[in-house]
Scaffold this motif. Sequence first.
Motif, mmCIF file in Angstrom:
data_model
loop_
_atom_site.group_PDB
_atom_site.id
_atom_site.type_symbol
_atom_site.label_atom_id
_atom_site.label_comp_id
_atom_site.label_asym_id
_atom_site.label_seq_id
_atom_site.Cartn_x
_atom_site.Cartn_y
_atom_site.Cartn_z
ATOM 1 N N THR A 4 0.810 -1.289 -0.057
ATOM 2 C CA THR A 4 0.002 -0.119 -0.012
ATOM 3 C C THR A 4 0.786 1.189 -0.138
ATOM 4 O O THR A 4 2.051 1.139 0.022
ATOM 5 C CB THR A 4 -0.931 0.127 1.301
ATOM 6 O OG1 THR A 4 -0.202 0.159 2.396
ATOM 7 C CG2 THR A 4 -1.884 -1.137 1.390
ATOM 8 N N SER A 5 0.180 2.497 -0.178
ATOM 9 C CA SER A 5 1.030 3.792 0.024
ATOM 10 C C SER A 5 0.179 4.727 0.601
ATOM 11 O O SER A 5 -1.105 4.564 0.579
ATOM 12 C CB SER A 5 1.106 4.243 -1.266
ATOM 13 O OG SER A 5 1.942 5.615 -1.307
ATOM 14 N N THR A 6 0.768 5.525 1.445
ATOM 15 C CA THR A 6 -0.153 6.523 2.177
ATOM 16 C C THR A 6 -0.328 7.663 1.293
ATOM 17 O O THR A 6 -1.132 8.497 1.449
ATOM 18 C CB THR A 6 0.753 7.065 3.428
ATOM 19 O OG1 THR A 6 1.773 7.464 3.053
ATOM 20 C CG2 THR A 6 0.815 6.068 4.336
ATOM 21 N N LEU A 29 6.158 3.282 0.366
ATOM 22 C CA LEU A 29 5.396 2.373 0.254
ATOM 23 C C LEU A 29 5.335 1.394 1.513
ATOM 24 O O LEU A 29 6.335 1.577 2.137
ATOM 25 C CB LEU A 29 5.951 1.529 -0.996
ATOM 26 C CG LEU A 29 6.012 2.033 -2.421
ATOM 27 C CD1 LEU A 29 6.914 1.283 -3.242
ATOM 28 C CD2 LEU A 29 4.680 2.181 -2.939
ATOM 29 N N GLN A 30 4.190 0.750 1.780
ATOM 30 C CA GLN A 30 4.254 -0.069 3.075
ATOM 31 C C GLN A 30 4.265 -1.505 2.442
ATOM 32 O O GLN A 30 3.341 -1.810 1.476
ATOM 33 C CB GLN A 30 3.154 0.236 4.044
ATOM 34 C CG GLN A 30 3.453 1.604 4.672
ATOM 35 C CD GLN A 30 3.204 2.900 3.810
ATOM 36 O OE1 GLN A 30 2.183 2.910 2.835
ATOM 37 N NE2 GLN A 30 4.064 3.990 3.814
ATOM 38 N N ILE A 31 4.955 -2.462 3.027
ATOM 39 C CA ILE A 31 4.693 -3.877 2.520
ATOM 40 C C ILE A 31 4.447 -4.563 3.802
ATOM 41 O O ILE A 31 5.126 -4.712 4.928
ATOM 42 C CB ILE A 31 6.142 -4.274 2.049
ATOM 43 C CG1 ILE A 31 6.484 -3.427 1.039
ATOM 44 C CG2 ILE A 31 6.043 -5.714 1.534
ATOM 45 C CD1 ILE A 31 8.107 -3.456 0.731
ATOM 46 N N ASN A 67 9.335 -3.330 6.106
ATOM 47 C CA ASN A 67 7.774 -3.077 6.088
ATOM 48 C C ASN A 67 7.536 -1.491 5.422
ATOM 49 O O ASN A 67 6.452 -1.052 4.865
ATOM 50 C CB ASN A 67 7.243 -3.194 7.236
ATOM 51 C CG ASN A 67 7.105 -4.383 7.590
ATOM 52 O OD1 ASN A 67 7.769 -4.758 8.839
ATOM 53 N ND2 ASN A 67 6.234 -5.331 7.080
ATOM 54 N N GLU A 68 8.603 -1.169 4.914
ATOM 55 C CA GLU A 68 8.666 0.662 4.603
ATOM 56 C C GLU A 68 9.410 0.898 3.653
ATOM 57 O O GLU A 68 10.903 1.129 4.127
ATOM 58 C CB GLU A 68 8.212 1.587 5.821
ATOM 59 C CG GLU A 68 7.946 2.962 5.428
ATOM 60 C CD GLU A 68 7.563 4.027 6.471
ATOM 61 O OE1 GLU A 68 7.467 4.998 6.170
ATOM 62 O OE2 GLU A 68 7.723 3.266 7.463
ATOM 63 N N SER A 73 13.472 7.743 -1.651
ATOM 64 C CA SER A 73 14.601 6.909 -1.191
ATOM 65 C C SER A 73 15.135 5.821 -2.162
ATOM 66 O O SER A 73 14.286 5.552 -3.035
ATOM 67 C CB SER A 73 14.344 6.150 0.283
ATOM 68 O OG SER A 73 13.243 5.046 -0.172
ATOM 69 N N ALA A 74 16.298 5.278 -2.069
ATOM 70 C CA ALA A 74 16.655 4.360 -3.000
ATOM 71 C C ALA A 74 17.311 3.168 -2.018
ATOM 72 O O ALA A 74 18.706 3.113 -1.851
ATOM 73 C CB ALA A 74 17.604 4.627 -3.943
ATOM 74 N N PRO A 75 16.559 2.534 -1.204
ATOM 75 C CA PRO A 75 17.224 1.534 -0.329
ATOM 76 C C PRO A 75 17.893 0.145 -0.741
ATOM 77 O O PRO A 75 18.164 -0.599 -0.139
ATOM 78 C CB PRO A 75 15.972 1.011 0.500
ATOM 79 C CG PRO A 75 14.719 1.302 -0.378
ATOM 80 C CD PRO A 75 15.227 2.162 -1.417
#
Length: 143
Positions: A4-6, A29-31, A67-68, A73-75
């Motif tokens: 999902t996304s806020t 993004l939330q995972i 989870n986020e 960002s580029a994680p």
Amino acid sequence: MHITSTAFEHQGRIPAKYTCNGKNINPPLQIEDIPNGTQSIAIIVDDPDAPGKTFQHWLIWDIEPTNEISENSAPGTEGKTDFGKSEYGGPCPPSGTHRYFFRVYALGTTLGLPKGSSRSDLDKAMKGHILAEAELIGLYSQS
């Protein structure tokens, strides 16, 4: 697994901030429900409504299970998009409303692909290692 996304709802409009008309940064993004055994996460963002072919907007892999994914960002390691760069490129449709698929993959390995790898390289490397996947669709059209 679920993404999902806020910033926007599934099948909702992507705010201009995350497009070529705004700051052109990735949305948050939330995972959820990442499966046990996940060693890394990969994300692919593409536009199947682009003229001629599915247009690649973001390829990123070897993200530590999280989870986020924070905004802007580029994680992980980024691949080469159809903009010719190894970074997020936001929605920028030439006309009409396009669908943007944000797909997240839980992988049972890390991929170790070099920065700038292509979508086909990523697809080949992920084959046989996908534990779960989820998608979020956002919509965008030029004002």
